[in-house]
Design a protein around this motif. Sequence first.
Motif, short mmCIF file in Angstrom:
data_model
loop_
_atom_site.label_atom_id
_atom_site.label_comp_id
_atom_site.label_asym_id
_atom_site.label_seq_id
_atom_site.Cartn_x
_atom_site.Cartn_y
_atom_site.Cartn_z
N THR A 59 25.42 102.27 122.21
CA THR A 59 23.70 101.31 121.36
C THR A 59 23.43 102.29 122.14
N ASP A 60 22.51 102.95 121.35
CA ASP A 60 21.27 103.98 121.84
C ASP A 60 20.74 104.98 121.15
N GLU A 61 19.69 105.54 121.49
CA GLU A 61 18.83 106.86 120.05
C GLU A 61 19.39 107.76 120.92
N ILE A 62 19.35 109.00 119.60
CA ILE A 62 20.13 109.95 119.34
C ILE A 62 19.51 111.35 119.15
N ILE A 63 18.55 111.69 120.00
CA ILE A 63 17.01 112.57 119.29
C ILE A 63 17.61 113.99 119.64
N ILE A 64 17.92 114.46 117.99
CA ILE A 64 18.51 116.19 117.98
C ILE A 64 16.95 116.62 117.31
#
Length: 95
Positions: A59-64
């Motif tokens: 559970t987390d945000e992935i920033i690309i």
Amino acid sequence: MKKKEWYDFINCQLNEKCGLVDEIDKELLNLQNMDYDFATSGKLDGESIRIQVDDEYFTDEIIISRKEVYSQCVENKLTPEEAIKKIIENKIKEK
């Protein structure tokens, strides 16, 4: 090299970069606005995509960012799709 040859070389490099950036933008656009049970995504300010993952194991945000994808493409000779997959895979493994 003569001036014309340098000009042609620089112009070729710029055209290659422009083509790669266009491909990256298309792949990032394909990632926008996902809405699944475990992952949603949207565009951030600038040239980045945020993927919010909510799963039993992660559970987390992935920033690309476009810059990150571009670097992966150039450094590892990957397509934009391969670079984005690698970035997602690495960010999930890191957490």
